[in-house]
Design a protein around this motif. Structure first.
Motif, mmCIF file in Angstrom:
data_model
loop_
_atom_site.group_PDB
_atom_site.id
_atom_site.type_symbol
_atom_site.label_atom_id
_atom_site.label_comp_id
_atom_site.label_asym_id
_atom_site.label_seq_id
_atom_site.Cartn_x
_atom_site.Cartn_y
_atom_site.Cartn_z
ATOM 1 N N SER A 120 0.821 -1.196 0.000
ATOM 2 C CA SER A 120 0.000 0.000 0.000
ATOM 3 C C SER A 120 0.863 1.257 0.000
ATOM 4 O O SER A 120 0.351 2.351 -0.190
ATOM 5 N N PHE A 121 2.148 1.104 0.196
ATOM 6 C CA PHE A 121 3.059 2.242 0.247
ATOM 7 C C PHE A 121 3.534 2.620 -1.154
ATOM 8 O O PHE A 121 3.918 1.761 -1.940
ATOM 9 N N VAL A 122 3.476 3.902 -1.450
ATOM 10 C CA VAL A 122 4.001 4.422 -2.704
ATOM 11 C C VAL A 122 5.035 5.487 -2.381
ATOM 12 O O VAL A 122 4.712 6.490 -1.730
ATOM 13 N N ALA A 123 6.264 5.294 -2.797
ATOM 14 C CA ALA A 123 7.318 6.257 -2.511
ATOM 15 C C ALA A 123 7.056 7.560 -3.256
ATOM 16 O O ALA A 123 6.692 7.540 -4.433
ATOM 17 N N PRO A 124 7.217 8.706 -2.600
ATOM 18 C CA PRO A 124 7.053 9.997 -3.306
ATOM 19 C C PRO A 124 7.995 10.073 -4.497
ATOM 20 O O PRO A 124 9.112 9.554 -4.462
ATOM 21 N N HIS A 125 7.541 10.716 -5.569
ATOM 22 C CA HIS A 125 8.337 10.777 -6.786
ATOM 23 C C HIS A 125 9.613 11.596 -6.556
ATOM 24 O O HIS A 125 9.651 12.505 -5.734
ATOM 25 N N ARG A 126 10.644 11.250 -7.301
ATOM 26 C CA ARG A 126 11.932 11.939 -7.201
ATOM 27 C C ARG A 126 11.954 13.108 -8.187
ATOM 28 O O ARG A 126 11.828 12.906 -9.385
ATOM 29 N N GLY A 161 3.535 22.318 -6.069
ATOM 30 C CA GLY A 161 4.453 23.374 -6.472
ATOM 31 C C GLY A 161 5.545 23.676 -5.484
ATOM 32 O O GLY A 161 6.372 24.568 -5.721
ATOM 33 N N HIS A 162 5.617 22.952 -4.360
ATOM 34 C CA HIS A 162 6.615 23.220 -3.338
ATOM 35 C C HIS A 162 7.601 22.055 -3.245
ATOM 36 O O HIS A 162 7.220 20.890 -3.420
ATOM 37 N N VAL A 163 8.854 22.362 -2.936
ATOM 38 C CA VAL A 163 9.889 21.339 -2.808
ATOM 39 C C VAL A 163 9.894 20.788 -1.382
ATOM 40 O O VAL A 163 9.964 21.552 -0.415
ATOM 41 N N ASN A 164 9.810 19.485 -1.261
ATOM 42 C CA ASN A 164 9.892 18.816 0.032
ATOM 43 C C ASN A 164 11.070 17.844 0.036
ATOM 44 O O ASN A 164 11.484 17.354 -1.011
ATOM 45 N N ALA A 165 11.584 17.577 1.224
ATOM 46 C CA ALA A 165 12.646 16.580 1.394
ATOM 47 C C ALA A 165 12.011 15.248 1.779
ATOM 48 O O ALA A 165 11.156 15.190 2.664
ATOM 49 N N VAL A 166 12.429 14.179 1.099
ATOM 50 C CA VAL A 166 11.933 12.832 1.385
ATOM 51 C C VAL A 166 13.051 12.006 2.007
ATOM 52 O O VAL A 166 14.179 11.984 1.496
ATOM 53 N N PHE A 167 12.725 11.320 3.097
ATOM 54 C CA PHE A 167 13.663 10.405 3.752
ATOM 55 C C PHE A 167 13.045 9.007 3.641
ATOM 56 O O PHE A 167 12.126 8.662 4.385
ATOM 57 N N LEU A 168 13.555 8.233 2.709
ATOM 58 C CA LEU A 168 12.971 6.938 2.360
ATOM 59 C C LEU A 168 13.694 5.803 3.083
ATOM 60 O O LEU A 168 14.924 5.707 3.043
ATOM 61 N N SER A 169 12.909 4.914 3.715
ATOM 62 C CA SER A 169 13.516 3.779 4.406
ATOM 63 C C SER A 169 14.063 2.774 3.412
ATOM 64 O O SER A 169 13.574 2.653 2.289
ATOM 65 N N ARG A 170 15.075 2.035 3.824
ATOM 66 C CA ARG A 170 15.629 1.004 2.956
ATOM 67 C C ARG A 170 14.638 -0.128 2.734
ATOM 68 O O ARG A 170 14.680 -0.808 1.713
ATOM 69 N N ASP A 171 13.710 -0.328 3.671
ATOM 70 C CA ASP A 171 12.699 -1.361 3.487
ATOM 71 C C ASP A 171 11.635 -0.951 2.473
ATOM 72 O O ASP A 171 10.791 -1.754 2.100
ATOM 73 N N CYS A 172 11.672 0.304 2.038
ATOM 74 C CA CYS A 172 10.681 0.816 1.084
ATOM 75 C C CYS A 172 9.252 0.632 1.584
ATOM 76 O O CYS A 172 8.347 0.270 0.823
ATOM 77 N N ASP A 173 9.060 0.852 2.878
ATOM 78 C CA ASP A 173 7.716 0.751 3.453
ATOM 79 C C ASP A 173 7.378 1.985 4.286
ATOM 80 O O ASP A 173 6.347 2.024 4.954
#
Length: 309
Positions: A120-126, A161-173
């Motif tokens: 159910s998890f979708v990583a935010p786009h890069r 329209g705003h820049v956010n920082a994403v901190f993605l887990s290695r488990d991708c969850d």
């Protein structure tokens, strides 16, 4: 040669849903008109759809790439990459991300993924074109050494329209999201993130784990130790964010993953942080010295004064 884009990328960029792209990336310049259409407020004769745009003043109809290149005046290669980055975020899911996460080199400085996956998890786009804004926020404003910002697990994204920082887990969850604009503060977790998910950086086989409330605090504490000569790999140290001091399920998951490591709770120096630490008496607790509320406050003060705290 490194800046070239391929035919596959170009074809993919042409097919991106321009209506969705403009509403998400340029919301202040785009007005929704019905479910599948929107209008460009800079030139109201231009209407967007999923297939591209129509300029009613000239009768021209074309695809998304042409609009970014000719109307938004983006360099061609930047336009291709911007559309492909956006398309990545809309189409990617954990089943396609997990293999790429598993194949990352050990030198990335983070633990390997668990076998489970959260579909159910979708990583935010890069949003690769916004790296400058990300590094300006984390390094210049937050004082974090750019060497610790692994682009596989720390990257920029665009939302409304705003820049956010994403901190993605290695488990991708699991992923934390932090707004980079001071006038529009935002922090939260990506949709579908596991309730016991966490973000970790540091030694791959830690003996000591510092558990913080946010990824920025985890990076800040890592940075502080490095400044004092404690190399995280030599001392087998890892730094974890659980996305809020109330996420005790994440603490238990970290302990289960690393049963031989000693956990230290490094929450904020406020009532919530202290109460959360008291609720977990089995772990050692450390708080930033007053008047600093969190570990990033300490790091910024260190940068400013260039002294040990």
């Amino acid at each position: 040669m490194a800046n070239r884009v391929g035919k596959t990328q170009i074809e993919r960029a042409r097919g991106v849903n321009l209506n969705s792209y403009m509403l998400d990336v340029y919301p202040d310049e785009t007005k929704r008109e019905g479910h599948d259409f929107s209008r460009w407020m800079q030139n109201k004769a231009v209407v967007f759809s999923k297939n591209g745009f129509c300029d009613n003043s000239t009768g021209r109809k074309d695809h998304a790439l042409s609009f970014l290149y000719e109307y938004l005046k983006m360099p061609f290669q930047d336009a291709v990459r911007a559309l492909c980055d956006y398309d990545d975020g809309r189409s990617i899911d954990v089943s396609s991300r997990a293999p790429s996460c598993a194949s990352l080199p050990d030198s990335a400085g983070i633990d390997k993924p668990a076998s489970k996956s959260n579909r159910s998890f979708v990583a935010p786009h890069r949003a690769a074109l916004y790296k400058y804004e990300l590094y300006n926020y984390l390094s210049e404003k937050r004082g974090i050494d750019a060497l610790f910002l692994d682009p596989e697990i720390v990257y920029p994204t665009i939302s409304h329209g705003h820049v956010n920082a994403v901190f993605l887990s290695r488990d991708c969850d699991y992923a934390e999201i932090r707004g980079t604009e001071p006038k529009l503060p935002f922090k939260g977790k990506a949709a579908g993130s596991d309730h016991d998910g966490y973000w970790i950086v540091g030694s791959l086989s830690p003996k000591t784990i510092c558990v913080c409330e946010s990824a920025i605090d985890a990076l800040s504490l890592l940075n502080i130790y490095q400044m004092d000569g404690y190399d995280f790999e030599s001392y087998k140290m890892a730094f974890v964010s659980i996305g809020g001091c109330g996420c005790t399920a994440a603490v238990k998951r970290v302990q289960k993953r690393y049963p031989n490591a000693t956990l230290h709770l490094c929450f904020d120096n406020d009532e919530a942080g202290r109460n959360a630490a008291m609720a977990l008496p089995q772990y050692l607790s450390h708080f930033p010295n007053s008047p600093h509320k969190d570990w990033n406050d300490v790091l910024v003060a260190r940068r400013r004064c260039k002294t040990k705290i």
